[in-house]
Design a protein around this motif. Sequence first.
Motif, PDB file in Angstrom:
ATOM      1  N   ALA A  73       0.799  -0.984   0.029  1.00 33.89           N
ATOM      2  CA  ALA A  73      -0.089  -0.004   0.075  1.00 33.89           C
ATOM      3  C   ALA A  73       0.914   1.316  -0.028  1.00 33.89           C
ATOM      4  O   ALA A  73       0.319   2.288  -0.458  1.00 33.89           O
ATOM      5  CB  ALA A  73      -0.988  -0.021   1.102  1.00 33.89           C
ATOM      6  N   ALA A  74       2.056   1.124   0.521  1.00 32.76           N
ATOM      7  CA  ALA A  74       2.993   2.353   0.694  1.00 32.76           C
ATOM      8  C   ALA A  74       3.870   2.423  -0.738  1.00 32.76           C
ATOM      9  O   ALA A  74       4.776   3.458  -0.714  1.00 32.76           O
ATOM     10  CB  ALA A  74       3.890   2.272   2.025  1.00 32.76           C
ATOM     11  N   GLY A  75       3.605   1.482  -1.628  1.00 33.58           N
ATOM     12  CA  GLY A  75       4.361   1.729  -3.111  1.00 33.58           C
ATOM     13  C   GLY A  75       5.228   0.593  -3.124  1.00 33.58           C
ATOM     14  O   GLY A  75       6.025   0.607  -4.361  1.00 33.58           O
ATOM     15  N   TYR A  76       5.594  -0.239  -2.307  1.00 34.03           N
ATOM     16  CA  TYR A  76       6.479  -1.354  -2.624  1.00 34.03           C
ATOM     17  C   TYR A  76       5.863  -2.363  -3.655  1.00 34.03           C
ATOM     18  O   TYR A  76       4.646  -2.746  -3.726  1.00 34.03           O
ATOM     19  CB  TYR A  76       6.902  -2.054  -1.401  1.00 34.03           C
ATOM     20  N   THR A  77       6.865  -2.928  -4.450  1.00 36.84           N
ATOM     21  CA  THR A  77       6.238  -3.919  -5.506  1.00 36.84           C
ATOM     22  C   THR A  77       6.810  -5.157  -5.366  1.00 36.84           C
ATOM     23  O   THR A  77       7.792  -5.295  -4.536  1.00 36.84           O
ATOM     24  CB  THR A  77       6.705  -3.276  -6.983  1.00 36.84           C
ATOM     25  N   ASP A  78       6.179  -6.234  -6.176  1.00 36.22           N
ATOM     26  CA  ASP A  78       6.864  -7.532  -6.172  1.00 36.22           C
ATOM     27  C   ASP A  78       6.630  -8.040  -4.807  1.00 36.22           C
ATOM     28  O   ASP A  78       7.643  -8.470  -4.068  1.00 36.22           O
ATOM     29  CB  ASP A  78       8.229  -7.499  -6.513  1.00 36.22           C
ATOM     30  N   PRO A  79       5.624  -8.045  -3.907  1.00 34.02           N
ATOM     31  CA  PRO A  79       5.348  -8.728  -2.773  1.00 34.02           C
ATOM     32  C   PRO A  79       5.985 -10.019  -2.835  1.00 34.02           C
ATOM     33  O   PRO A  79       5.806 -11.095  -3.526  1.00 34.02           O
ATOM     34  CB  PRO A  79       3.960  -8.693  -2.358  1.00 34.02           C
ATOM     35  N   PRO A  80       6.554 -10.418  -1.487  1.00 38.66           N
ATOM     36  CA  PRO A  80       7.220 -11.696  -1.307  1.00 38.66           C
ATOM     37  C   PRO A  80       6.243 -12.806  -1.008  1.00 38.66           C
ATOM     38  O   PRO A  80       5.177 -12.595  -0.622  1.00 38.66           O
ATOM     39  CB  PRO A  80       8.037 -11.533  -0.225  1.00 38.66           C
ATOM     40  N   LYS A  81       6.303 -13.887  -1.472  1.00 37.59           N
ATOM     41  CA  LYS A  81       5.679 -15.126  -1.218  1.00 37.59           C
ATOM     42  C   LYS A  81       6.633 -16.283  -1.092  1.00 37.59           C
ATOM     43  O   LYS A  81       7.300 -16.414  -1.538  1.00 37.59           O
ATOM     44  CB  LYS A  81       5.006 -15.419  -2.756  1.00 37.59           C
TER      45      LYS A  81
END
Length: 128
Positions: A71-79
Amino acid sequence: MGFLRRRRWRARQSAHLSVVAERIGARSGVVLKDRFSGGKGLNGPLTLGVITLRDGSAVEIAQAQIDAAVAAGYTDPPKPPCASGRGCGFVNTPGLPMVIIVTYSAGEVIPHHGAVPKGQTGVSVSLT
């Protein structure tokens, strides 16, 4: 770089890291540690480390922290989500510092802070 220039650079960097920490909710819960390190001479880059205790399971807390970062703009969330002491991070988001998140389940020991109480999760967020 002169002394005053380094000092102004460090002040700008620490302010930026602190603002990002607020945006991603790194200080949610009970704060055990909130400290800057490095950024001087050979001590590596300036880093903000925040360690908190939060109510809930490690998986839920990890996912909430990841969602806040996205939500703050970080991309490619870890999984998968970082749970049970495993770390995850956001390392390549232009304009934002690298963020490493480590969660500790109830009963696990947070180094230098002791065991996580029952019903809570320990969260370590490092911004560089």
